[in-house]
Design an enzyme around this catalytic site. Sequence first.
Site, short mmCIF file in Angstrom:
data_model
loop_
_atom_site.label_atom_id
_atom_site.label_comp_id
_atom_site.label_asym_id
_atom_site.label_seq_id
_atom_site.Cartn_x
_atom_site.Cartn_y
_atom_site.Cartn_z
N HIS A 95 12.61 -16.00 12.98
CA HIS A 95 12.00 -16.17 14.30
C HIS A 95 10.75 -15.83 14.45
O HIS A 95 10.13 -16.63 15.56
CB HIS A 95 12.75 -14.87 14.92
N CYS A 107 0.91 -1.42 0.03
CA CYS A 107 -0.09 -0.03 -0.05
C CYS A 107 1.05 1.10 -0.10
O CYS A 107 2.05 1.22 -0.15
CB CYS A 107 -1.03 -0.10 1.24
C1 RB5 Z 1 -3.81 5.43 0.54
O1 RB5 Z 1 -3.94 6.69 -0.09
C2 RB5 Z 1 -2.88 5.25 1.62
O2 RB5 Z 1 -3.57 5.51 2.54
C3 RB5 Z 1 -3.01 3.43 1.62
O3 RB5 Z 1 -2.38 2.97 0.49
C4 RB5 Z 1 -1.84 3.08 2.98
O4 RB5 Z 1 -0.51 3.92 2.77
C5 RB5 Z 1 -2.30 3.09 4.06
O5 RB5 Z 1 -1.80 2.81 5.10
#
Ligand code: RB5
Length: 154
Positions: free
Chosen positions: A100, A67
């Site tokens: 671990h 993400c």
């Molecule tokens: C998306 O904009 C972002 O908030 C998501 O990808 C992530 O970084 C959340 O932790």
Amino acid sequence: MKLRVCIAADHGGFDLKNELYVRLKNKYEVVDLGASAFDDNDDYPDFVMLVVRAITSGQAERGILVCGSGVGACIAANKVPGIRAGLCHDTYSAHQGVEHDNMNVLCLGGRVIGIELAVALAEAFLSSSFSEGERHRRRLQKVLFIEKEFRRNE
Ligand code: RB5
């Protein structure tokens, strides 16, 4: 037999996930669970769900989630019993987390690292295995105890 790995990302990790898939697919059996198209409005928990389902059902042995920062994906993945996710942006943690802590999901931040570090992290993660050491098993049992304790008191 090749290790079965699933990979997924929201819009924050979309480009890195696609590049990583290309770099890993010849060495590992990698399944790309999306996003399949860039959508600025998609939500990382939806992709976490796909990866954790693949692992808990036995379709994949390991998962990689990307993400924007790696944080949201890591938080969401760790809600699931049997998932041990770690956000690692250094190679020591990426292999030691498996050796671990039996980490089975690697979380990465697509807005934080570039492709070469991502490949090195994925390689460190995927080429490692749990030590089976007595002290590591004992600690994992205690992690499991925490999981069970809080599920029971819900
Ligand atoms: C998306 O904009 C972002 O908030 C998501 O990808 C992530 O970084 C959340 O932790």
